[in-house]
Design a protein around this motif. Structure first.
Motif, PDB file in Angstrom:
ATOM      1  N   ARG A  12       0.832  -1.216   0.000  1.00  0.00           N
ATOM      2  CA  ARG A  12       0.000   0.000   0.000  1.00  0.00           C
ATOM      3  C   ARG A  12       0.862   1.260   0.000  1.00  0.00           C
ATOM      4  O   ARG A  12       0.592   2.218  -0.725  1.00  0.00           O
ATOM      5  CB  ARG A  12      -0.935   0.018   1.215  1.00  0.00           C
ATOM      6  N   ASP A  13       1.919   1.253   0.817  1.00  0.00           N
ATOM      7  CA  ASP A  13       2.805   2.411   0.886  1.00  0.00           C
ATOM      8  C   ASP A  13       3.537   2.634  -0.440  1.00  0.00           C
ATOM      9  O   ASP A  13       3.752   3.772  -0.855  1.00  0.00           O
ATOM     10  CB  ASP A  13       3.832   2.250   2.010  1.00  0.00           C
ATOM     11  N   ALA A  14       3.913   1.559  -1.099  1.00  0.00           N
ATOM     12  CA  ALA A  14       4.608   1.675  -2.383  1.00  0.00           C
ATOM     13  C   ALA A  14       3.670   2.199  -3.461  1.00  0.00           C
ATOM     14  O   ALA A  14       4.047   3.068  -4.264  1.00  0.00           O
ATOM     15  CB  ALA A  14       5.190   0.326  -2.792  1.00  0.00           C
ATOM     16  N   LYS A  15       2.464   1.714  -3.492  1.00  0.00           N
ATOM     17  CA  LYS A  15       1.523   2.098  -4.548  1.00  0.00           C
ATOM     18  C   LYS A  15       1.239   3.594  -4.545  1.00  0.00           C
ATOM     19  O   LYS A  15       1.136   4.215  -5.610  1.00  0.00           O
ATOM     20  CB  LYS A  15       0.213   1.298  -4.399  1.00  0.00           C
ATOM     21  N   ILE A  16       1.151   4.193  -3.390  1.00  0.00           N
ATOM     22  CA  ILE A  16       0.839   5.624  -3.327  1.00  0.00           C
ATOM     23  C   ILE A  16       1.948   6.466  -3.945  1.00  0.00           C
ATOM     24  O   ILE A  16       1.695   7.564  -4.440  1.00  0.00           O
ATOM     25  CB  ILE A  16       0.522   6.079  -1.869  1.00  0.00           C
ATOM     26  N   THR A  17       3.172   5.941  -3.999  1.00  0.00           N
ATOM     27  CA  THR A  17       4.262   6.714  -4.599  1.00  0.00           C
ATOM     28  C   THR A  17       4.074   6.915  -6.098  1.00  0.00           C
ATOM     29  O   THR A  17       4.679   7.810  -6.674  1.00  0.00           O
ATOM     30  CB  THR A  17       5.640   6.063  -4.347  1.00  0.00           C
ATOM     31  N   GLN A  18       3.243   6.092  -6.716  1.00  0.00           N
ATOM     32  CA  GLN A  18       2.954   6.271  -8.140  1.00  0.00           C
ATOM     33  C   GLN A  18       1.863   7.309  -8.370  1.00  0.00           C
ATOM     34  O   GLN A  18       1.596   7.677  -9.499  1.00  0.00           O
ATOM     35  CB  GLN A  18       2.522   4.946  -8.774  1.00  0.00           C
ATOM     36  N   ILE A  19       1.262   7.781  -7.293  1.00  0.00           N
ATOM     37  CA  ILE A  19       0.120   8.685  -7.414  1.00  0.00           C
ATOM     38  C   ILE A  19       0.461  10.098  -6.937  1.00  0.00           C
ATOM     39  O   ILE A  19       0.201  11.071  -7.637  1.00  0.00           O
ATOM     40  CB  ILE A  19      -1.086   8.117  -6.629  1.00  0.00           C
ATOM     41  N   TYR A  20       1.030  10.230  -5.736  1.00  0.00           N
ATOM     42  CA  TYR A  20       1.253  11.578  -5.206  1.00  0.00           C
ATOM     43  C   TYR A  20       2.532  12.197  -5.772  1.00  0.00           C
ATOM     44  O   TYR A  20       3.396  11.514  -6.297  1.00  0.00           O
ATOM     45  CB  TYR A  20       1.258  11.605  -3.684  1.00  0.00           C
ATOM     46  N   GLU A  21       2.607  13.527  -5.666  1.00  0.00           N
ATOM     47  CA  GLU A  21       3.752  14.302  -6.153  1.00  0.00           C
ATOM     48  C   GLU A  21       4.040  14.047  -7.628  1.00  0.00           C
ATOM     49  O   GLU A  21       5.189  13.961  -8.046  1.00  0.00           O
ATOM     50  CB  GLU A  21       5.004  14.016  -5.313  1.00  0.00           C
ATOM     51  N   GLY A  22       3.008  13.899  -8.411  1.00  0.00           N
ATOM     52  CA  GLY A  22       3.165  13.686  -9.851  1.00  0.00           C
ATOM     53  C   GLY A  22       3.026  12.217 -10.183  1.00  0.00           C
ATOM     54  O   GLY A  22       3.876  11.410  -9.836  1.00  0.00           O
ATOM     55  N   THR A  23       1.948  11.878 -10.853  1.00  0.00           N
ATOM     56  CA  THR A  23       1.697  10.479 -11.183  1.00  0.00           C
ATOM     57  C   THR A  23       2.770   9.943 -12.128  1.00  0.00           C
ATOM     58  O   THR A  23       3.522  10.700 -12.745  1.00  0.00           O
ATOM     59  CB  THR A  23       0.325  10.310 -11.871  1.00  0.00           C
ATOM     60  N   THR A  24       2.798   8.634 -12.246  1.00  0.00           N
ATOM     61  CA  THR A  24       3.736   7.985 -13.159  1.00  0.00           C
ATOM     62  C   THR A  24       3.574   8.516 -14.574  1.00  0.00           C
ATOM     63  O   THR A  24       4.560   8.777 -15.270  1.00  0.00           O
ATOM     64  CB  THR A  24       3.509   6.460 -13.120  1.00  0.00           C
ATOM     65  N   GLU A  25       2.337   8.701 -14.993  1.00  0.00           N
ATOM     66  CA  GLU A  25       2.081   9.194 -16.352  1.00  0.00           C
ATOM     67  C   GLU A  25       2.636  10.610 -16.544  1.00  0.00           C
ATOM     68  O   GLU A  25       3.198  10.924 -17.592  1.00  0.00           O
ATOM     69  CB  GLU A  25       0.580   9.163 -16.657  1.00  0.00           C
ATOM     70  N   ILE A  26       2.492  11.453 -15.537  1.00  0.00           N
ATOM     71  CA  ILE A  26       3.033  12.808 -15.610  1.00  0.00           C
ATOM     72  C   ILE A  26       4.562  12.757 -15.696  1.00  0.00           C
ATOM     73  O   ILE A  26       5.177  13.496 -16.476  1.00  0.00           O
ATOM     74  CB  ILE A  26       2.581  13.658 -14.404  1.00  0.00           C
TER      75      ILE A  26
END
Length: 113
Positions: free
Chosen positions: A85-99
């Protein structure tokens, strides 16, 4: 099967891959920070590469850890479930992976790639 799970070659290979990819992500992050320390201004593309790659590897590694732990890794009582869960949020906050990928591509296009 009567022996520690880490004795199985398939698990050893997973662990080796997980560690290698984590070290690569760490070094990309360190390189980005080093360039800021040396040059004074952030390298946008390198920072985006570090953020995108490190977050992808964090999710991949946490997912493998859940898989290694089997059903036990999926319940709230085990740390690996929280790590995922903690790892997954890193792909979302502070600029998504797509960004991050858009930033990298834009920087590459500006350099004539």
């Amino acid at each position: 099967f009567g022996r520690p799970i880490g004795d199985f070659q398939a698990i050893q290979h997973k662990l080796a891959d997980m560690y290698t990819e984590t070290e690569a992500a760490r070094n990309l992050t360190y390189k980005s920070a080093w360039e800021v320390d040396e040059g004074g201004s952030p390298n946008t593309m390198l920072a985006s590469m570090a953020k995108e790659y490190a977050s992808r590897i964090a999710v991949k590694t946490a997912n493998e850890a859940v898989q290694i732990h089997g059903g036990s890794g999926y319940v709230n009582d085990f740390d690996v479930e929280r790590f995922y869960r903690d790892a997954k949020i890193t792909q979302i906050y502070e600029g998504t992976t797509e960004i991050q990928k858009m930033i990298i591509a834009r920087e590459l296009q500006g350099k004539g790639f």
